[in-house]
Design a protein around this motif. Structure first.
Motif, mmCIF file in Angstrom:
data_model
loop_
_atom_site.group_PDB
_atom_site.id
_atom_site.type_symbol
_atom_site.label_atom_id
_atom_site.label_comp_id
_atom_site.label_asym_id
_atom_site.label_seq_id
_atom_site.Cartn_x
_atom_site.Cartn_y
_atom_site.Cartn_z
ATOM 1 N N GLY A 239 46.945 35.759 6.922
ATOM 2 C CA GLY A 239 47.306 34.629 7.783
ATOM 3 C C GLY A 239 46.079 34.000 8.410
ATOM 4 O O GLY A 239 44.939 34.292 8.024
ATOM 5 N N ALA A 240 46.331 33.158 9.384
ATOM 6 C CA ALA A 240 45.241 32.478 10.089
ATOM 7 C C ALA A 240 44.380 33.498 10.838
ATOM 8 O O ALA A 240 44.866 34.553 11.261
ATOM 9 N N PHE A 241 43.113 33.153 11.028
ATOM 10 C CA PHE A 241 42.169 34.084 11.656
ATOM 11 C C PHE A 241 42.665 34.581 13.010
ATOM 12 O O PHE A 241 42.637 35.780 13.301
ATOM 13 N N MET A 242 43.111 33.668 13.876
ATOM 14 C CA MET A 242 43.500 34.075 15.229
ATOM 15 C C MET A 242 44.736 34.972 15.218
ATOM 16 O O MET A 242 44.874 35.847 16.081
ATOM 17 N N GLN A 243 45.629 34.779 14.253
ATOM 18 C CA GLN A 243 46.793 35.656 14.158
ATOM 19 C C GLN A 243 46.357 37.077 13.814
ATOM 20 O O GLN A 243 46.817 38.051 14.422
ATOM 21 N N LYS A 244 45.449 37.201 12.866
ATOM 22 C CA LYS A 244 44.949 38.532 12.506
ATOM 23 C C LYS A 244 44.091 39.113 13.627
ATOM 24 O O LYS A 244 44.155 40.317 13.906
ATOM 25 N N PHE A 245 43.327 38.251 14.293
ATOM 26 C CA PHE A 245 42.450 38.715 15.368
ATOM 27 C C PHE A 245 43.257 39.219 16.563
ATOM 28 O O PHE A 245 42.788 40.074 17.323
ATOM 29 N N SER A 246 44.494 38.713 16.709
ATOM 30 C CA SER A 246 45.333 39.168 17.821
ATOM 31 C C SER A 246 45.611 40.666 17.729
ATOM 32 O O SER A 246 45.771 41.345 18.757
ATOM 33 N N ILE A 247 45.650 41.195 16.511
ATOM 34 C CA ILE A 247 45.857 42.642 16.335
ATOM 35 C C ILE A 247 44.621 43.404 16.806
ATOM 36 O O ILE A 247 44.729 44.449 17.456
ATOM 37 N N VAL A 248 43.457 42.871 16.496
ATOM 38 C CA VAL A 248 42.206 43.496 16.940
ATOM 39 C C VAL A 248 42.124 43.488 18.467
ATOM 40 O O VAL A 248 41.764 44.492 19.094
ATOM 41 N N LEU A 249 42.501 42.348 19.062
ATOM 42 C CA LEU A 249 42.460 42.257 20.528
ATOM 43 C C LEU A 249 43.382 43.280 21.171
ATOM 44 O O LEU A 249 43.034 43.885 22.189
ATOM 45 N N LYS A 250 44.548 43.495 20.583
ATOM 46 C CA LYS A 250 45.470 44.477 21.169
ATOM 47 C C LYS A 250 44.865 45.878 21.133
ATOM 48 O O LYS A 250 45.100 46.694 22.022
ATOM 49 N N ARG A 251 44.085 46.132 20.086
ATOM 50 C CA ARG A 251 43.482 47.455 19.932
ATOM 51 C C ARG A 251 42.377 47.693 20.952
ATOM 52 O O ARG A 251 42.170 48.824 21.402
ATOM 53 N N ILE A 252 41.659 46.633 21.334
ATOM 54 C CA ILE A 252 40.462 46.843 22.159
ATOM 55 C C ILE A 252 40.639 46.468 23.626
ATOM 56 O O ILE A 252 39.880 46.949 24.476
ATOM 57 N N LEU A 253 41.622 45.635 23.936
ATOM 58 C CA LEU A 253 41.789 45.188 25.319
ATOM 59 C C LEU A 253 42.706 46.127 26.104
ATOM 60 O O LEU A 253 43.599 46.751 25.525
ATOM 61 N N PRO A 254 42.517 46.215 27.419
ATOM 62 C CA PRO A 254 43.494 46.935 28.249
ATOM 63 C C PRO A 254 44.879 46.291 28.094
ATOM 64 O O PRO A 254 44.993 45.074 27.898
ATOM 65 N N ASP A 255 45.919 47.109 28.183
ATOM 66 C CA ASP A 255 47.282 46.636 27.932
ATOM 67 C C ASP A 255 47.651 45.405 28.759
ATOM 68 O O ASP A 255 48.199 44.432 28.248
ATOM 69 N N LYS A 256 47.350 45.461 30.057
ATOM 70 C CA LYS A 256 47.773 44.363 30.931
ATOM 71 C C LYS A 256 46.983 43.088 30.658
ATOM 72 O O LYS A 256 47.516 41.984 30.824
ATOM 73 N N MET A 257 45.742 43.245 30.240
ATOM 74 C CA MET A 257 44.957 42.060 29.901
ATOM 75 C C MET A 257 45.516 41.399 28.639
ATOM 76 O O MET A 257 45.635 40.170 28.561
ATOM 77 N N TYR A 258 45.911 42.222 27.676
ATOM 78 C CA TYR A 258 46.493 41.685 26.443
ATOM 79 C C TYR A 258 47.837 41.024 26.751
ATOM 80 O O TYR A 258 48.145 39.944 26.229
ATOM 81 N N GLU A 259 48.618 41.662 27.594
ATOM 82 C CA GLU A 259 49.905 41.085 27.993
ATOM 83 C C GLU A 259 49.687 39.722 28.654
ATOM 84 O O GLU A 259 50.448 38.766 28.396
ATOM 85 N N LYS A 260 48.667 39.624 29.489
ATOM 86 C CA LYS A 260 48.371 38.357 30.161
ATOM 87 C C LYS A 260 48.022 37.268 29.147
ATOM 88 O O LYS A 260 48.441 36.111 29.281
ATOM 89 N N LEU A 261 47.266 37.631 28.109
ATOM 90 C CA LEU A 261 46.930 36.672 27.062
ATOM 91 C C LEU A 261 48.195 36.139 26.379
ATOM 92 O O LEU A 261 48.334 34.933 26.138
ATOM 93 N N LEU A 262 49.109 37.054 26.053
ATOM 94 C CA LEU A 262 50.354 36.641 25.406
ATOM 95 C C LEU A 262 51.180 35.746 26.334
ATOM 96 O O LEU A 262 51.726 34.726 25.899
ATOM 97 N N MET A 263 51.259 36.110 27.585
ATOM 98 C CA MET A 263 52.054 35.326 28.539
ATOM 99 C C MET A 263 51.464 33.924 28.717
ATOM 100 O O MET A 263 52.194 32.937 28.825
ATOM 101 N N ASN A 264 50.133 33.850 28.736
ATOM 102 C CA ASN A 264 49.500 32.535 28.820
ATOM 103 C C ASN A 264 49.778 31.715 27.571
ATOM 104 O O ASN A 264 50.055 30.504 27.649
ATOM 105 N N HIS A 265 49.713 32.369 26.416
ATOM 106 C CA HIS A 265 49.958 31.672 25.149
ATOM 107 C C HIS A 265 51.383 31.109 25.096
ATOM 108 O O HIS A 265 51.594 29.987 24.618
ATOM 109 N N TYR A 266 52.331 31.908 25.584
ATOM 110 C CA TYR A 266 53.742 31.478 25.546
ATOM 111 C C TYR A 266 54.164 30.752 26.824
ATOM 112 O O TYR A 266 55.353 30.479 27.020
ATOM 113 N N LYS A 267 53.174 30.465 27.695
ATOM 114 C CA LYS A 267 53.422 29.705 28.939
ATOM 115 C C LYS A 267 54.487 30.368 29.788
ATOM 116 O O LYS A 267 55.424 29.724 30.294
#
Length: 268
Positions: A239-267
């Motif tokens: 898929g697109a780079f950012m879609q695949k990179f989202s899996i990498v981010l989940k692996r390396i970021l703290p859970d709540k920081m990753y959750e915040k990214l998703l919440m911002n993305h989905y407004k």
């Protein structure tokens, strides 16, 4: 001798693209559809009647392939359905249907082909999952759960059948420009729902971007490479780079920081 390949959900979208490319490359391809008689002007490869929620149709379709070809080398478990909605408001019946199609169905097809592959002492099973299966996505939680579960099933069964010469892998697509949206179940936006505004806006956004996904031939080419490699990996992402990179981010970021990214993305 050309490998014999069975693709569930082969009449449209990603499955159709995979089947067309593999047939062009000289493989003997059989696709499936719940109602192949309704698929008109389709000549790229034969379509067999198969509903992954019905074990009788699974057995009959596989029996036809074995009778005609004498073997089945590759199963591509592609059939699936989309589902969206707040988990609280999604009807239980629709949740069950999603799991029946996206998880229990692929398991049933694997159970049906494994005895034949074991007799042959070789075979390859490719389970089509989703990048959404690597994370719990708001208003797509049921879909994420079905595909995430299939990822884990793949990891487990891969180890169980390796001693029989059978390889199992999964390939997780991101967003592709297919007709999956037409068959996706959307929980209605209820007038008195506490989720009305946010969920309604998300549905509008999804509809607006339905045709902006990647070309499904990208998935077809990825599947071709998997079939032609002697030792498939456990996980593939397409898929697109950012879609695949989202899996990498989940692996390396703290859970709540990753959750915040998703919440911002989905407004949210």
């Amino acid at each position: 001798m050309s490998k014999v390949i069975l693709i569930t959900g082969g009449s449209s979208g990603i499955g159709k693209s995979i089947g067309i490319l593999l047939a062009q490359k000289g493989y003997k391809v059989y696709g499936t559809s719940r109602n192949p008689e309704k698929v008109t002007n389709f000549t790229a490869f034969p379509l067999l009647a198969l509903d992954v929620r019905n074990t009788d149709t699974i057995q009959k379709a596989i029996a036809i392939v074995i009778k005609k070809e004498g073997r089945l080398d590759v199963l591509i478990n592609n059939a699936g359905v989309g589902i969206t909605g707040p988990i609280e408001e999604t009807p239980d019946e629709e949740i069950h249907k999603a799991f029946q199609t996206n998880l229990y169905g692929p398991i049933a097809v694997m159970k049906a082909v494994l005895p034949h592959m074991r007799t042959q002492k070789n075979g390859l099973i490719i389970n089509v999952t989703s990048i959404a299966g690597y994370m719990g996505l708001p208003y797509r939680g049921i879909y994420s759960a079905t595909k995430g579960a299939l990822e884990l099933i793949t990891e487990a069964i891969r180890m169980e059948v390796k001693m029989f010469g059978i390889e199992v892998t999964n390939v997780a697509p991101g967003d592709f420009a297919t007709n999956i949206a037409a068959g996706r179940y959307h929980t209605p936006v209820f007038e008195n729902s506490p989720y009305k505004e946010v969920y309604g806006n998300m549905l509008t956004e999804m509809d607006a971007h339905v045709d902006e996904g990647s070309d499904p031939t990208m998935m077809a080419e990825a599947v071709l490479r998997i079939i032609e490699t002697s030792k498939p990996k456990i996980h593939y992402k397409v898929g697109a780079f950012m879609q695949k990179f989202s899996i990498v981010l989940k692996r390396i970021l703290p859970d709540k920081m990753y959750e915040k990214l998703l919440m911002n993305h989905y407004k949210l």
